[in-house]
Design an enzyme around this catalytic site. Structure first.
Site, PDB file in Angstrom:
ATOM      1  N   THR A 356     -54.254 -50.078  11.180  1.00 21.23           N
ATOM      2  CA  THR A 356     -53.623 -51.038  10.841  1.00 21.23           C
ATOM      3  C   THR A 356     -52.712 -51.234  11.510  1.00 21.23           C
ATOM      4  OG1 THR A 356     -54.383 -53.406   9.470  1.00 21.23           O
ATOM      5  CG2 THR A 356     -53.128 -51.434   8.256  1.00 21.23           C
ATOM      6  N   HIS A 409     -54.730 -42.679  -6.215  1.00 23.20           N
ATOM      7  CA  HIS A 409     -53.950 -42.233  -6.802  1.00 23.20           C
ATOM      8  C   HIS A 409     -55.595 -40.937  -7.936  1.00 23.20           C
ATOM      9  CE1 HIS A 409     -50.721 -40.510  -8.372  1.00 23.20           C
ATOM     10  NE2 HIS A 409     -50.022 -41.503  -9.168  1.00 23.20           N
TER      11      HIS A 409
END
Length: 438
Positions: A356, A409
């Site tokens: 992006t 994560h």
């Protein structure tokens, strides 16, 4: 006679919202003519006529949610089809429709029905029955669901037809309460898309504008909240010296465009750098499936595009196999389709990683949100001249860009995420390495 049905909308999409009708009852249509526009979670689709005929009835109005396979209208054959308006249930209206059915065109018949409906006192199908009010199918369904008598609902429509908004306002006011009068001299047109409304509503003496969110905006909102609630999302940052890339573009852009008929932008460099880093750190190209990891051996890179209806992420397929001109061409075509609202569902599905670019809007730094089920997204930012220390004695101004990697994560450790971003930085600062990475 045939029903106008909601077509198959693609994988995982079971319903949409009628954005607008392009025809009205009584219109003559041909096979293939576009009848309505349907808004889905990802794209807008056109619904076309499957045969020649006349629009005899519109069953669902603009702004209503509809399911795949549901009938939203009826196409009748012949000019008389326009006289079969289901809302004209009273005797006077039916007489007017019968008289108009023999006319040369369907439009006068439809006008006769509409004109007769408010003029005559409505009568039920049997003697002594209570009057049957005019109401849209959506309003009748909503009234049934909420246990509201349509006879108690006040209509804003000039011809007295009850819409969904009237039923909602009546329900909000409490059982037996009449709907409030419109705040403007003109009533709200039946079937108008609420999202396009500009009605001003006073609140504590101050004017506010209430505007319905589009289906795409609602989907974007829910997906972003879902990403933050389900993923253990972290963001790591680095910065890139864009000197080498700017130098290549300056020297090669004219020859590149003359040969390939497409401009040499930044996205091809970043796409190639991301692919190179994904090959080195494959967990950033994976997703979680229950208790398993799906590590993908292909590189379909999503490119976020800001369109009028909201953010979309079309996908550049097999980016590792494409040349710089092919990547630039595909990104240009997909961005144009996104802004013209002509993307197909297949062009939006199945990306493995997303890029992006907030820099085009002037963003200096941001933390992009994951495009689930992907586990990584790279954010580009504005190129800005900043003083960079070459050594203890020398400082120079260099065109620098902050880059950000948001990652999940749960499967990507911090060391791997940081190393991935460092790899992207190294490849961008040494563009020749992009060729060696393949």
């Amino acid at each position: 006679m045939s029903e106008i049905k909601v077509p198959d909308l693609g994988e995982s999409i079971s319903e949409g919202t009628i954005y607008k009708w392009l025809v009205k009852e009584g219109d003559t249509v041909g096979q293939g003519d576009v009848l309505a526009e349907l808004e889905t979670d990802k794209v807008n689709l056109e619904i076309s006529a499957e045969e020649d005929g006349v629009i005899s009835s519109i069953l669902r109005q603009a702004g209503e949610n509809v399911a795949v396979g549901e009938a939203i209208g009826v196409i009748g054959s012949g000019a008389a089809a326009g006289s079969s308006k289901p809302q004209a249930t009273n005797a006077a209206a039916e007489s007017a429709a019968d008289a108009a059915a023999g006319s040369a065109t369907a439009a006068p018949a439809a006008e006769s029905v509409s004109a007769a409906a408010p003029a005559a006192a409505p009568e039920g199908p049997g003697a002594g029955d209570s009057p049957a009010p005019l109401a849209s199918p959506g309003a009748r369904k909503l009234a049934r669901e909420r246990g509201i008598e349509l006879g108690e609902v006040s209509a804003r429509d000039p011809i007295g037809r009850i819409g969904q908004a009237d039923v909602k306002e009546h329900g909000a006011a409490g059982p037996g309460a009449a709907a409030p009068a419109p705040s403007t001299p003109q009533g709200k047109a039946a079937g108008a898309l609420p999202a396009a409304g500009k009605a001003q509503q006073p609140e504590d003496g101050k004017a506010v504008e209430r505007k319905r969110m589009s289906r795409r905006r609602l989907t974007i909102a829910s997906r972003l909240v879902e990403a933050q609630q389900t993923a253990a999302m972290l963001t790591t940052f680095n910065e890139v010296d864009m000197t080498a890339i700017l130098d290549i573009r300056k020297r090669r852009k004219d020859a590149f465009k003359e040969k390939h008929e497409v401009g040499l932008g930044f996205m091809s460099f970043f796409t190639k750098a991301v692919v190179g880093a994904l090959k080195t750190y494959p967990l950033l190209n994976a997703e979680i499936d229950g208790e398993d990891l799906l590590i993908k051996k292909f590189y379909d890179i999503g490119i976020a595009v800001a369109a009028k209806e909201g953010l979309v992420v079309p996908v550049v397929r097999d980016a590792d196999r494409l040349s710089f001109p092919q990547i630039e061409r595909q990104i240009g075509e997909l961005a144009s389709k996104a802004r013209n609202n002509t993307l197909s569902l297949s062009e939006l599905q199945g990306g493995t990683f997303t890029i992006t670019n907030g820099g085009v809007f002037g963003s200096l730094l941001s933390t992009p949100i994951l495009n689930t089920p992907q586990v990584g997204i790279l954010g580009m930012h504005k190129i800005q001249l900043r003083p960079i220390a070459l050594d203890e004695e020398r400082t120079v101004n260099r065109p620098m860009m902050y880059i950000a990697l948001s990652y999940d994560h749960r499967i990507v450790d911090g060391s791997e995420a940081v190393s991935f971003l460092v790899k992207v930085k190294e490849l961008l600062e040494d563009p020749e390495a992009l060729l060696l990475e393949g």
